[in-house]
Structure formats: structure tokens, C-alpha cells
Write a protein that holds these residues in place. Sequence first.
Motif, PDB file in Angstrom:
ATOM      1  N   GLU B  98     -60.022 -69.948  46.726  1.00  0.00           N
ATOM      2  CA  GLU B  98     -58.725 -69.778  46.060  1.00  0.00           C
ATOM      3  C   GLU B  98     -58.204 -71.113  45.542  1.00  0.00           C
ATOM      4  O   GLU B  98     -57.617 -71.177  44.473  1.00  0.00           O
ATOM      5  N   GLU B  99     -58.435 -72.159  46.335  1.00  0.00           N
ATOM      6  CA  GLU B  99     -57.993 -73.482  45.879  1.00  0.00           C
ATOM      7  C   GLU B  99     -58.622 -73.798  44.528  1.00  0.00           C
ATOM      8  O   GLU B  99     -57.949 -74.215  43.589  1.00  0.00           O
ATOM      9  N   GLU B 100     -59.910 -73.560  44.472  1.00  0.00           N
ATOM     10  CA  GLU B 100     -60.660 -73.827  43.247  1.00  0.00           C
ATOM     11  C   GLU B 100     -60.102 -72.997  42.099  1.00  0.00           C
ATOM     12  O   GLU B 100     -59.879 -73.483  40.988  1.00  0.00           O
ATOM     13  N   LYS B 104     -58.383 -74.100  38.622  1.00  0.00           N
ATOM     14  CA  LYS B 104     -58.955 -73.679  37.347  1.00  0.00           C
ATOM     15  C   LYS B 104     -57.907 -73.036  36.459  1.00  0.00           C
ATOM     16  O   LYS B 104     -57.831 -73.312  35.269  1.00  0.00           O
ATOM     17  N   VAL B 105     -57.108 -72.142  37.047  1.00  0.00           N
ATOM     18  CA  VAL B 105     -56.057 -71.482  36.258  1.00  0.00           C
ATOM     19  C   VAL B 105     -55.185 -72.528  35.606  1.00  0.00           C
ATOM     20  O   VAL B 105     -54.863 -72.465  34.417  1.00  0.00           O
ATOM     21  N   MET B 106     -54.824 -73.545  36.395  1.00  0.00           N
ATOM     22  CA  MET B 106     -53.964 -74.594  35.869  1.00  0.00           C
ATOM     23  C   MET B 106     -54.655 -75.333  34.729  1.00  0.00           C
ATOM     24  O   MET B 106     -54.069 -75.523  33.657  1.00  0.00           O
ATOM     25  N   GLU B 107     -55.897 -75.738  34.981  1.00  0.00           N
ATOM     26  CA  GLU B 107     -56.622 -76.527  33.976  1.00  0.00           C
ATOM     27  C   GLU B 107     -56.879 -75.721  32.722  1.00  0.00           C
ATOM     28  O   GLU B 107     -56.600 -76.160  31.606  1.00  0.00           O
TER      29      GLU B 107
END
Lengths: 464, 313
Positions: B98-100, B104-107
Motif C-alpha cells: 500500500e505504501e508503494e 505511485k498514485v501521488m507521483e
Amino acid sequence: MIRQTVHFLDSRTGAVPFMRKSLRYIFPDHWSFLLGEIALYAFIVLVGTGVYLTLFFEPSFAETTYTGSYKPMQGLTMSEAYRSALDLSFDVTSGLLMRQAHHWASNIFVAAIVLHLLRVFFTGGFRKPRELTWALGLMMLFASLLEGYLGYSMIDDLLSGIGLAIGYGVVLSVPVVGADLALGLWGGPFPGDAAWESRMYVAHVFLLPILIGILMAAHLALVASRHHAQFKSAKRATERKLVGMPAYPAQVPRSIGLLFATAALIFLLGGLVQINPIWQWGPFEVAQGTNGAQPDWYLGWLIGSLRLVPGFDVTIADYNLIPNPFWGGALFPIIVMAVLGAWPWLERRFGGDSHSHNILDRPRDVPVRTAFGVAFFTWVALIFIAGSADRATVFFGLDYEAQVIFFRVAVIVIPLVAFFTTRRICRELKRSEEIGFDQERAEEEAEEEEEAQEAEREKEAAPA
Amino acid sequence: MTTSPDGEPESRDIVAAGPESPRSEVTVAALLVGAAVSAIAFIGVYSVEKFSTQHELMGLTLAASFAFVAAALILLGERVLPSEEVAEDYPEVAAPQEEEEVAKVMEESAAGITRKRLLVGAGGTAGGAIGLAALTPALSLGPWFEVAPLYRTPWRAGRRLVDDEGKPYKAEEIEQETFYTAFPEGSSHRNLGASIVVVRVDPAALMLPPERAGWAPEGILAFSKICPHAACAVALYRKPTYGPTQPGPALVCPCHYSTFDPGKGGEVLFGPAGRPLPQLPLTVDAAGEMRAGGNFSDAIGPSWWGIDMEQPH
Ligand code: FES
């Protein structure tokens, strides 16, 4: 019936899976875990009694003449605030009980938080993954100190006024912005304009309680999310496995029992033991002072620090830059807060341990932290005791100035001594234990071996 | 959860069997009755007419009622309900997947933006300005940046010294070894610059700075009553009890025990105060009444950053 209710709830809220988990949330068992709970329960009593008090208290500096039933004050000019607090004490049935219970509850609240903090510090409960829980707890402590201070300050008796005068002096002493800050808060020079009373009031009955409530909720949410840390007392307890009693049915009745026990103690004290007898102080006047009125104990450390600092201001020619109250009244509590707040990170940085921990330390197992803690809290405690030097003068006839000079030296020397002694004691304790362990282990091993041999023999002896 | 051979989940107990203890159940019930009785007693005590130990009895009955409930619940937990020891794994410290995904969503959301700097800068400016705007109304809280009121005192040359009730002080009423609180005639007592302490010392023992010669007619001295440390009232007067070995007379603040020497113009003898107690020049008029000879020697009240200590207004 139960099934129907649960189904109703589940189909309407979807909350039952969460409830299922909560019911079996595990509480490890140790008496010292109850300290935080006592604080929570004292807070509940504080809110309850506090709401009652607001229904009678009038936060106003407007002048009035006292006509209530307390004879010695009849005809005296005073503020509506003080008048209503007196009426609450003498003319509202159960008013005095509620006011005293409220005051006692605040003392128990802060005391429980402080003891809880000490427990968490000395057992390393603040380590990863619980640093934020620790930080929230500290903020709660400082918000509570301010909350308690404002509580007895808004009554507008002589004790209030003296406390506020000192608070004003401290705010005024803050470098650069002190005068603006004090004028802004008080709405003008001390003792402030009419708005100051309502500002204290709204902070005491609304802003700070809400803040404390939010901090408390976040604190508890984090505790639940990471689960309780535990001592290595149960055999099965490990860093990965939590052992204890489930919330329901084991923990809930005990915990609510503790709520009622806390409330019982508070109301017992509130009924039988006088606290802050406001009618003895009289209305506040700027020109009045007394050395008989004492603030609540949890502000004693600040009185001590204000008294211990030698008399000097930082000045340039005729201009004052940093007036004296800044050191004891502002910098000292900021240092205490900063050291405690930074400690988890300091320990990680310099102790070289960045792992997660669920098993709590025994103080002796971490000599440096324990020694530092003992030294640090001794330092604060000595300053606290120095705050009551005038009492020692009154009761035991000790020379006041000599005491202050003694404490100025003691607050430096004794913590150092405490550090080295504690570290030594921890190490000795550990060493003697290790010797004991080695013996035990050797004995155990010998026993196991014997058992194994016996089993072997039995096997051999058994007919094939 | 175990399953039986035909795939149906086997129903089994979640809660381990508790101690069977009918006696304790009765005790719990009795304690709860005790709680009810105490609560009713509280109502009774509340309802009768006022009497001297009423609030003590209210506290006692209410506390008793809570204590009974506490005892009942704790007994219930210890002796009646099951309190088994259970174990469970701690939650994972982190959820790497989930952290990843969050990262990713942010990036990825911002991947198409070409003028990132510009947007961040503009956003920061807007946020900062709105923040400032939101804080601006706080300026109405008080006379910020306006320190003149802090210097203000009602004392002017010729103003009479009056007592609490407004009666003028006569020089002959001021005795040695005691101290008097005085106010400027016709001024509010709430002003920090209003109240003064008046003492009389042996004129021969005076050691005032030369520029204050004549400030203490007949050895009568006046000082601001507000401690320059932290605004408490200087409410104690230490007077020498036995002859020359004892320390001389001193004005003492009961808050942190700053001690001032009246004979030396309010100089600090001990304690945390960083500057002397401001002195008020006195005169005695033809009628023998005390009057101020001017304003204070220094700024009154506690200090702040930038205060001109020599400047009363
Ligand atoms: S206020 Fe007077 S000594 Fe601190």
C-alpha cells in the motif's frame, strides 16, 4: 434477541466486523497500564462536573456587591465572576461538592498523566512504533497544565490574580514579541480589560477541553492501532505475539470498575477534603498580595524555577532585552518539553536502535536511559521542591535565602550524582542477575540432560 | 477456523468457560443494591433543608454509591465472567504494498505537469497570503505594537497620596517599622502604576542616589507596589528586629521573594528581580499632607523586550 440487534446494526452501519475485533482486543495485564486509564476517567469526571459548574458561573469582571450567605464578605465589592463562584460554593446545593470534586479531579488527572509518562519513559514504551503516541501524550500534559491554570485563574479571587500577574510577567518577558503578546491576550496592560475574562473562560471550557479531547482520541487510536506494548511477564509474550485478556468480557467490567473507583475517590475527596477555599482569598486587587495562597501542585515546578534564577535581566544601557521571568517561566518548561519530546528520536539516533519494539524494557536493562531519566526528573523535582522553600521557612524556620542558594547548587550537582549512581546500580543489578541466570541455565540444562538420559534408558529398557 | 469434513464451519466457543461461582453472583448483586441505596441516600441528603455537613454527606453518599459499583464490576470481572488469557500476533508495522501504491498514485497523478515549480510557488503564495489574512483579525485582540499604555502611570507632581478609602495621608501618620499602601487621589486602583508602598526609615540611614536628594522628606519613601519581576504586589515588609546585626528594613515580594532596600532607593538585595523597585518622589505640603513630587524613577511593572527602563510616562 442479541442476534437480531447485531444483525440490525451490521446491516445498517457495517460496523460489526470492527466490533468483532474490538471485543477481542487484547489488553496485557500490568497495574502500571492503568495509570493512563485513570487519567482518562478523571477527564470524564472533569467534563461532567465542569459542565455543571458552567451552568452557574458568570465569567465577568463587572463589579457587583456581594449579598450572598457568606457573612464575612457581605457588602464587599467584587466581580461577578468571584460573586458567582462564591454563590456556587455557599448557595447552590451540591455546588461546593461539584466545585471541589472538579478541582480534585484536575489534580488526579495531571498526577495520573505524570505517573503514566514516567512509566512509559522508564520502560521505553515510546520507542518505534509508538513515538507519535508519546508526542501526543506530552502535548496533552502541557495543554492540561494550561487548562488547570486558567481554571483557577478565572475565578478572580486573590489567588487567581497573583497567578495571572506572574503569567503576565512571563508572557511579557518573551523576547521580541512579549509586549505585543501580553497586550494582545489581555486586551491591554494587566489586569486586562473585560474581554480577558471571557477569553480565559472560552479557553477553559471550550478550546482547551476540545483540544485535550482530540489529542486523547488520537492517542488512544494510535495505541489501539499498534496494540499495547507488553512486559515479558507471560511466558508466551514475544515481540510478535501479544498476550493478555480480551476487551470483552474480561477487561470491560474491570475497566469500568476503575472508572467508578476513580469517580468514588474524586467525590470522596470533593466532599470531605477542602480544596482551594476561594472565600479565604478575597477578591483580587492589583495592590494586594499574600504569601499564604498556593497554586496547584502541578505549577510548583514553575514557581521553583522562577525563584531559583539569580536576579539579572539582559540589558543594553537603559533598555531591557530579556527580562528575568523568561528563564524560569518560559525557557525552563520549553526545555523540559523539548527534551522529553525529542527523547525517542535522540535515543534512536545515538542508541543506534531503530527497530520496532513491543516488549517493554525493565529499567535496569537500559542503564543509560534509566540514569538519564532519573537525573532529568530529579532535576525537575528539585526545582519543584525549591518552589516550596518559603513553606519550609514558615513551618521549619529554615532561612529562605540559604535554601535558595543551596538549591541553586543542588539542581546541578544532585542530578549528576543521580546519573552516575543510577547507571551503576542498573549495571550491578544486571550483572548479579546474569550470574543468577547462568546458574539457572546451567541447572536447567543439567536437568534436561538427565531427563533425556532417563528417557533414553527407559526406551532401551522397554521391550521391543 | 477449523472445518468439518463436509466443508461446514464447525461452530465452537470463542469465549473460554469462566469460573462458576454462584456465591460471587450474589455478592455482586448485593453490591449493586448497596450502590442503589447510597444513590438514594444522596438524593435524600440533597433534598433536605440546608445543614452544616450537607455537602460532606453528599460527597460521602455519592462516593459510596460509585465505590459499590466499582467493587461489583471488579468482582464481576474477577469471579463471575471468564477472563481467559489469549494471544494474538501484533499487527504488521507497515504495509509495503500500500505504501508503494500511495506513492505511485501521488507521483503518477502529477506526472503530466510540466510547470511544477510554478504551480507549487503559486500555491504556496496563495496559502501564505490566505493564512496571513486569516490571522489579521487577531490584531483586534489588543493594542498590539502599542506599548505606550505599559508605561503609563497616574502619578504627577502635586498629586495627593490617599489610602484605600480615599482619605489623604498626612506625613505625621506614617510611622516607622510598618508600611502603607497608597493610591493617587481620584485614580482607578486597577492601574498597575497606581499603587505605591510608603515607609518611613531613619533619615540618617538613607543612602539614596544623589539625584534623588529631597525625594524622601523626613525619611518617608514611596515605591511602586508592583514588583518589577512579574507584577505581583510587594506585600511584605521585613523590619530589623534586634539591632545592627540584623539585616536592615526591606520590601519583599511574596511571589518569588525579590527583596528591595528602601534606604538605597529600591535596590535589589536578593531574589530574581532584575532591576530596582521604581521610587516615587514625595513632598509634604503646608497642610502636612503627602503629595507626589513627580513621576517614578523608572518604568513600573514587569519588563519586556525593548522597554526603556528609565522612562515612566
Ligand atoms: S513577582 Fe515579585 S519576585 Fe517575582
